[in-house]
Every structure is written in structure tokens, then in C-alpha cells.
Design a protein around this motif. Structure first.
Motif, PDB file in Angstrom:
ATOM      1  N   LEU A 170       0.827  -1.212   0.000  1.00  0.00           N
ATOM      2  CA  LEU A 170       0.000   0.000   0.000  1.00  0.00           C
ATOM      3  C   LEU A 170       0.859   1.258   0.000  1.00  0.00           C
ATOM      4  CD1 LEU A 170      -2.854  -0.956   2.506  1.00  0.00           C
ATOM      5  CD2 LEU A 170      -3.107  -0.524   0.064  1.00  0.00           C
ATOM      6  N   LEU A 171       1.908   1.246   0.809  1.00  0.00           N
ATOM      7  CA  LEU A 171       2.789   2.411   0.867  1.00  0.00           C
ATOM      8  C   LEU A 171       3.429   2.660  -0.491  1.00  0.00           C
ATOM      9  CD1 LEU A 171       3.967   4.590   2.725  1.00  0.00           C
ATOM     10  CD2 LEU A 171       5.840   3.012   3.249  1.00  0.00           C
ATOM     11  N   GLN A 172       3.816   1.581  -1.154  1.00  0.00           N
ATOM     12  CA  GLN A 172       4.461   1.702  -2.464  1.00  0.00           C
ATOM     13  C   GLN A 172       3.488   2.183  -3.537  1.00  0.00           C
ATOM     14  OE1 GLN A 172       7.754   1.077  -2.992  1.00  0.00           O
ATOM     15  NE2 GLN A 172       7.617   1.619  -5.166  1.00  0.00           N
ATOM     16  N   LEU A 173       2.251   1.668  -3.492  1.00  0.00           N
ATOM     17  CA  LEU A 173       1.307   1.932  -4.573  1.00  0.00           C
ATOM     18  C   LEU A 173       0.488   3.211  -4.391  1.00  0.00           C
ATOM     19  CD1 LEU A 173      -0.085  -1.660  -5.300  1.00  0.00           C
ATOM     20  CD2 LEU A 173       1.691  -0.404  -6.533  1.00  0.00           C
ATOM     21  N   VAL A 174      -0.001   3.442  -3.171  1.00  0.00           N
ATOM     22  CA  VAL A 174      -0.915   4.584  -2.977  1.00  0.00           C
ATOM     23  C   VAL A 174      -0.442   5.572  -1.919  1.00  0.00           C
ATOM     24  CG1 VAL A 174      -2.906   3.235  -3.741  1.00  0.00           C
ATOM     25  CG2 VAL A 174      -2.359   3.324  -1.314  1.00  0.00           C
ATOM     26  N   GLY A 175       0.559   5.219  -1.129  1.00  0.00           N
ATOM     27  CA  GLY A 175       1.056   6.144  -0.113  1.00  0.00           C
ATOM     28  C   GLY A 175       0.387   5.968   1.239  1.00  0.00           C
ATOM     29  N   PHE A 176       0.902   6.674   2.218  1.00  0.00           N
ATOM     30  CA  PHE A 176       0.496   6.529   3.610  1.00  0.00           C
ATOM     31  C   PHE A 176      -0.976   6.860   3.828  1.00  0.00           C
ATOM     32  CE2 PHE A 176       0.262   8.355   7.974  1.00  0.00           C
ATOM     33  CZ  PHE A 176       0.642   7.227   8.695  1.00  0.00           C
ATOM     34  N   ARG A 177      -1.396   8.039   3.413  1.00  0.00           N
ATOM     35  CA  ARG A 177      -2.758   8.504   3.708  1.00  0.00           C
ATOM     36  C   ARG A 177      -3.813   7.667   2.995  1.00  0.00           C
ATOM     37  NH1 ARG A 177      -3.287  14.708   3.444  1.00  0.00           N
ATOM     38  NH2 ARG A 177      -2.221  14.378   5.423  1.00  0.00           N
ATOM     39  N   TYR A 178      -3.624   7.456   1.696  1.00  0.00           N
ATOM     40  CA  TYR A 178      -4.624   6.685   0.944  1.00  0.00           C
ATOM     41  C   TYR A 178      -4.643   5.231   1.401  1.00  0.00           C
ATOM     42  CZ  TYR A 178      -5.288  10.664  -2.178  1.00  0.00           C
ATOM     43  OH  TYR A 178      -5.597  11.900  -2.673  1.00  0.00           O
ATOM     44  N   GLY A 179      -3.488   4.715   1.805  1.00  0.00           N
ATOM     45  CA  GLY A 179      -3.452   3.365   2.348  1.00  0.00           C
ATOM     46  C   GLY A 179      -4.304   3.239   3.597  1.00  0.00           C
ATOM     47  N   LEU A 180      -4.216   4.241   4.472  1.00  0.00           N
ATOM     48  CA  LEU A 180      -5.025   4.241   5.690  1.00  0.00           C
ATOM     49  C   LEU A 180      -6.510   4.353   5.365  1.00  0.00           C
ATOM     50  CD1 LEU A 180      -2.775   6.526   7.920  1.00  0.00           C
ATOM     51  CD2 LEU A 180      -3.307   4.118   8.363  1.00  0.00           C
TER      52      LEU A 180
END
Length: 200
Positions: A170-180
Motif C-alpha cells: 500500500l505504501l508503495q502503490l498509494v502512499g500513507f494517507r490513501y493506504g489508511l
């Protein structure tokens, strides 16, 4: 299969699916926080400190989780645990690297504490639900509770490992905020499912 047996199996499936979803997001959360703050340049000591309240809050929730489930009902406590996890995700998603270091670390520490409470409320309610579910299913098979709990516990550990991978992805694909936000949506689905549990 009797009506009570079918109801018990249905409840077992719902609780297991809800807890799998929770465990996936819980494992992913750890990787999201760890990798994100490592990328921001925080020291190993600070990274470890970020998880301090997460574990400490979990201890407190473990102490009172059983009493709360007995007083307010397992279904309600499972739902509360999932909703609390969603709240923790939303709090974490509000952080910004532009904040000062002290505010950023304090905010993440408190949000992690919320997630720690969610983890143990959900775990306590889920394991209690499995025990009640077995009694609902009837006594046709000896040792069923042992097998169900063994499967539930073993699958939980496997899902946690998958969650670690999911967090990095998730961190790689969409980043911290969108992953959350995606994980909050997944917990919302589990929360809706838990509300449909049949009463014991």
C-alpha cells in the motif's frame, strides 16, 4: 444440520472474516507507520517509541475487554473494536510531515494508542464469540471448540504476516494517507458484517 448448528456456523464465518480483515489491516498499519517514519528520517529509538502506547493501551484493553463483552454483549464489543480501529486510521491519516517533530510524534503515538485499544477489544470479543458459536452449533462433534479455536488462532497469525506485506504494498502503490483510508474502508465492511451476527 439443525437450525442452531447453521446459525453457529454462520456466526463463526462472520467472526472469522471480520477478524481476518482486522488482522490484515493491523499488520499493514505497523508497516505503514514504520516505513513512513523511517523514510522521514526518524531514529530507531523514535520508531520504537511510536509503538509504545499501542502496546500499553492493548494491555489495558485486555484487562477490561472480557468484562465489557459480558456487560454489553460480544457483538457490540466486536463492532466497537472495529469502529475504534477506523477512528485510529483516520487520526493517523491527518498527520502531515510539515508538522513539528514533537507534535507529529505525539499525534502518531496517541493514534497508535487508539489502534492498540481496538486490537485487544476486537481480539477479546472475537475469541469469546467463537466459544459461544461452538455452543450454538450443538454437541454433535467432540473437540469442535478446540479445532475451531486452533484454526482461528492459526489463521490469525498467517493473516498478520500477509498484513505486513500488504502495508508495504500500500505504501508503495498509494502512499500513507490513501493506504489508511483504504484500510478504514475494509474495516467498515467488517463492521457491517459483524452487526448481522445472530444473538447467542
Amino acid at each position: 444440520m439443525t437450525g442452531s448448528s447453521a446459525s453457529g456456523l454462520r456466526n463463526y464465518a462472520i467472526v472469522t472474516a471480520a477478524y481476518w480483515g482486522f488482522t490484515l489491516t493491523d499488520g499493514a498499519l505497523r508497516m505503514l507507520v514504520l516505513f513512513t517514519f523511517f523514510q522521514l528520517g526518524y531514529s530507531p529509538f523514535t520508531l520504537a517509541f511510536l509503538f509504545l502506547l499501542y502496546e500499553a493501551a492493548g494491555i489495558g484493553a485486555n484487562f477490561i475487554g472480557g468484562w465489557l463483552a459480558a456487560r454489553y454483549g460480544i457483538t457490540r464489543m466486536l463492532t466497537v473494536g472495529l469502529v475504534t480501529q477506523i477512528a485510529g486510521f483516520l487520526l493517523l491519516s491527518a498527520v502531515s510531515p510539515e508538522w513539528g517533530s514533537t507534535l507529529l510524534v505525539t499525534w502518531v503515538l496517541l493514534a497508535q494508542g487508539v489502534c492498540g485499544v481496538a486490537k485487544d477489544l476486537t481480539k477479546t470479543a472475537s475469541k469469546s464469540a467463537i466459544k459461544i458459536t461452538e455452543s450454538q452449533a450443538g454437541g454433535e462433534a467432540e473437540g469442535r471448540l478446540f479445532r475451531w479455536v486452533a484454526w482461528f488462532t492459526g489463521s490469525k497469525n498467517a493473516m498478520k504476516g500477509v498484513g505486513f506485506f500488504l502495508g508495504g504494498l500500500l505504501l508503495q502503490l498509494v502512499g500513507f494517507r490513501y493506504g489508511l483510508w483504504l484500510m478504514a474502508g475494509r474495516c467498515s465492511s467488517s463492521c457491517s458484517a459483524s452487526c448481522s451476527l445472530s444473538p447467542p
